[in-house]
Design a protein around this motif. Structure first.
Motif, PDB file in Angstrom:
ATOM      1  N   TYR A  70       0.863  -1.187   0.000  1.00  0.00           N
ATOM      2  CA  TYR A  70       0.000   0.000   0.000  1.00  0.00           C
ATOM      3  C   TYR A  70       0.892   1.228   0.000  1.00  0.00           C
ATOM      4  N   GLN A  90       0.795   5.666  -0.089  1.00  0.00           N
ATOM      5  CA  GLN A  90       0.068   6.933  -0.055  1.00  0.00           C
ATOM      6  C   GLN A  90       0.761   7.890  -1.010  1.00  0.00           C
ATOM      7  N   ILE A 126      -4.135  10.270  -2.156  1.00  0.00           N
ATOM      8  CA  ILE A 126      -4.574   9.140  -2.956  1.00  0.00           C
ATOM      9  C   ILE A 126      -3.872   7.888  -2.437  1.00  0.00           C
ATOM     10  N   GLY A 127      -4.624   6.841  -2.215  1.00  0.00           N
ATOM     11  CA  GLY A 127      -4.063   5.577  -1.753  1.00  0.00           C
ATOM     12  C   GLY A 127      -4.077   4.552  -2.870  1.00  0.00           C
ATOM     13  N   TYR A 128      -3.022   3.757  -2.960  1.00  0.00           N
ATOM     14  CA  TYR A 128      -2.913   2.731  -3.994  1.00  0.00           C
ATOM     15  C   TYR A 128      -2.530   1.391  -3.386  1.00  0.00           C
ATOM     16  N   LYS A 131      -6.247   2.058  -7.445  1.00  0.00           N
ATOM     17  CA  LYS A 131      -6.543   3.194  -6.578  1.00  0.00           C
ATOM     18  C   LYS A 131      -7.594   2.769  -5.549  1.00  0.00           C
ATOM     19  N   THR A 132      -7.255   2.914  -4.271  1.00  0.00           N
ATOM     20  CA  THR A 132      -8.173   2.516  -3.199  1.00  0.00           C
ATOM     21  C   THR A 132      -8.889   3.694  -2.558  1.00  0.00           C
ATOM     22  N   SER A 133      -8.311   4.888  -2.659  1.00  0.00           N
ATOM     23  CA  SER A 133      -8.959   6.077  -2.088  1.00  0.00           C
ATOM     24  C   SER A 133      -8.461   7.326  -2.801  1.00  0.00           C
ATOM     25  N   CYS A 134      -9.352   8.320  -2.869  1.00  0.00           N
ATOM     26  CA  CYS A 134      -8.989   9.618  -3.434  1.00  0.00           C
ATOM     27  C   CYS A 134     -10.003  10.631  -2.934  1.00  0.00           C
ATOM     28  N   GLU A 135      -9.521  11.704  -2.342  1.00  0.00           N
ATOM     29  CA  GLU A 135     -10.419  12.746  -1.845  1.00  0.00           C
ATOM     30  C   GLU A 135      -9.723  14.102  -1.896  1.00  0.00           C
ATOM     31  N   LYS A 139      -9.272  17.646  -0.005  1.00  0.00           N
ATOM     32  CA  LYS A 139      -9.446  18.281   1.301  1.00  0.00           C
ATOM     33  C   LYS A 139      -9.044  19.740   1.181  1.00  0.00           C
TER      34      LYS A 139
END
Length: 140
Positions: free
Chosen positions: A77, A79, A101-103, A133-137, A139
């Motif tokens: 994983y 970041q 973004i997490g991968y 891609k596991t997360s993307c936001e 902020k």
């Protein structure tokens, strides 16, 4: 940032205290951890992209073909992302965003040992990686 620094120091200590496990004559498995530094480049927005730091954690299986050459298959994983600053001509002024973004990454790498036989050695790794891609936001 203090939490990330503490986590990296703790993981580095554990990795040095717990060497790779030898599964057979030419197969080893282990864990890896590191610092990930990423940014964006190009794109349709005229903005300043700053580097974003994060952690990279994973496990690997190393299949040795000789003393200096091997194949390394891993799952980990990471970041990544960027910090974005946009100057506007409106009452909003300057806009600042963090884009983490997490991968989930699975590289298959050809490994070349520069100085084999040492506890800590230098290696050259080359090969493709499949990333999901596991997360993307965004902020503000």
């Amino acid at each position: 940032m203090k939490q990330v620094s503490f986590l990296l120091i703790a993981v580095a200590f554990l990795l040095l205290a717990d060497p790779p496990v030898h599964l057979g004559a030419q197969t080893t498995a282990g864990f890896r951890a590191g610092l990930s530094v990423a940014s964006f480049g190009g794109g349709p927005i005229d903005a300043d992209y700053d580097y974003r730091d994060g952690v990279s954690l994973g496990a690997y299986l190393d299949l040795s073909m000789s003393e200096r050459l091997g194949l390394q298959i891993a799952l980990g994983y990471a970041q990544k992302g960027a910090d974005l600053t946009v100057e506007t001509d409106t009452e909003l002024g300057t806009l600042n965003w963090r884009i983490p973004i997490g991968y989930l990454e699975s590289p298959v790498l050809l490994r070349l040992d520069i100085a084999p036989g040492r506890r800590v050695s230098q290696q050259i790794l080359f090969g493709p990686a499949l990333s999901l891609k596991t997360s993307c936001e965004w902020k503000a």
